[in-house]
Design an enzyme around this catalytic site. Sequence first.
Site, PDB file in Angstrom:
ATOM      1  N   ASP A  93       1.848   2.920   3.402  1.00 59.83           N
ATOM      2  CA  ASP A  93       0.962   4.070   3.187  1.00 59.83           C
ATOM      3  C   ASP A  93       1.745   5.336   2.842  1.00 59.83           C
ATOM      4  O   ASP A  93       1.223   6.445   2.963  1.00 59.83           O
ATOM      5  CB  ASP A  93       0.042   4.311   4.388  1.00 59.83           C
ATOM      6  CG  ASP A  93      -1.142   5.210   4.054  1.00 59.83           C
ATOM      7  OD1 ASP A  93      -1.560   5.230   2.886  1.00 59.83           O
ATOM      8  OD2 ASP A  93      -1.634   5.913   4.958  1.00 59.83           O
ATOM      9  N   HIS A 140      -6.210  -0.572   6.201  1.00 54.20           N
ATOM     10  CA  HIS A 140      -5.792   0.068   7.442  1.00 54.20           C
ATOM     11  C   HIS A 140      -6.442  -0.539   8.688  1.00 54.20           C
ATOM     12  O   HIS A 140      -6.919   0.171   9.575  1.00 54.20           O
ATOM     13  CB  HIS A 140      -6.077   1.570   7.372  1.00 54.20           C
ATOM     14  CG  HIS A 140      -5.396   2.270   6.225  1.00 54.20           C
ATOM     15  ND1 HIS A 140      -4.114   1.949   5.808  1.00 54.20           N
ATOM     16  CD2 HIS A 140      -5.826   3.259   5.388  1.00 54.20           C
ATOM     17  CE1 HIS A 140      -3.784   2.739   4.784  1.00 54.20           C
ATOM     18  NE2 HIS A 140      -4.800   3.522   4.508  1.00 54.20           N
ATOM     19  N   HIS A 195       0.840  -1.203   0.000  1.00 54.88           N
ATOM     20  CA  HIS A 195       0.000   0.000   0.000  1.00 54.88           C
ATOM     21  C   HIS A 195       0.870   1.245   0.000  1.00 54.88           C
ATOM     22  O   HIS A 195       1.395   1.664   1.036  1.00 54.88           O
ATOM     23  CB  HIS A 195      -0.916   0.010   1.225  1.00 54.88           C
ATOM     24  CG  HIS A 195      -2.009   1.039   1.153  1.00 54.88           C
ATOM     25  ND1 HIS A 195      -3.336   0.701   0.996  1.00 54.88           N
ATOM     26  CD2 HIS A 195      -1.972   2.390   1.223  1.00 54.88           C
ATOM     27  CE1 HIS A 195      -4.079   1.802   0.977  1.00 54.88           C
ATOM     28  NE2 HIS A 195      -3.260   2.836   1.107  1.00 54.88           N
TER      29      HIS A 195
END
Length: 290
Positions: free
Chosen positions: A246, A178, A32
Site C-alpha cells: 500500500d 485491505h 498493491h
Amino acid sequence: MTAAADGLAVPNSAGTAPPASRPAPPDACDAHFHVLDPRFPSPDAWRPEGMTLADYGRLQTRIGTRRGVLVQAKYHRTDPACLLDALARMGGDGRGIAVVHPNVTDAELRRLHAGGVRGLRFSLWNPADTVTTIEMIAPLGPRIADLGWHVQLHLSAAQILDHAGLIARLPCSVVIDHMGRLPPRQGPDHPAFAAIARLVEGGRTWVKLSGAYLNTEDGPPDYADATRIARSFVRLAPERLVWGSDWPHVTEAHKPDDAVLFDLLSDWAGSGAARDRILVDNPATLYGFI
C-alpha cells in the site's frame, strides 16, 4: 529488483533497514501500491512528493520484491496516463488496476488491457473522496469479465454486508482490498468475515493481505489485532491471498515501516511455503504473470 539493501531510505516509508525475515523469493510480488506523479495532470491543488515510480523502485530494492501491481490513485481520478506510463516502464513485471466509469468505451478497455491492466478498482470506503459509486459496479462487471479482469473492492465491513448479494452475482472475479476493513476489535468475529468467506469459497474471490495500519487499534510493530484478522484469512484459504505494501501510504500522516509490514507476512502465513505462495504463485495466477 531482487535484493534487499542495507540502510536504504525510501520516500514515504519509515525506517531504512531491510526486512528481518528471510529474503523475498524470486518473482515476489507487491500486489498493491500506488504512483502519484505530478508530471500527469490532476484536479488536486496538492502536489505529491516522493511518490513516483522511481521512488517506488527504491522500496522494491529495500524489501526485495520484483513484480508489482499498480493501483490507480484517486489523485489521477479516471485518467490512466500515469498508470500506463508506469506499467510500460515496468515491462512484464507490472500489472495495473484502473479506475473508469461505465461510459468507458470497449476500445479504451482493450487499450488498457494491452497496457497491462487486469482489473478495475472501486474504492468506496470513504464516501467523501470516492471517484466511483456502487452503482457503477454491475454495468462494468460483464464487460470486464470478457477480458479476464476482476473487480477490486475497497469497502468497509458494513458495505460488504450491505452489498454481498451484488458481489456474489458479478460474472467476474473479485478482489477484496485491505482484509475487508473489519473492525479491529471484532476482527473475524464480525459478520462481514463470514460474508467474505462465503465469497471466497465460491471460487472467484481473493483477499489482499494489506493495510495492517488500516485494520488496527494496537498499532506497530506487531499490529496484534490486524494479525488476528490476517491469520484467519490464511486459515480460510491461503491459495486465495496476495500481499501488498500500500505504498506510499497516502492516508497516513506518519508513514509505516515497509520492512515491518513485509515481515508481518511471515508471521501471518505460518510457514515459508505459505508465504512464498502468497508472494509468488497466487499473484502469478490472479494477475497473469508469465
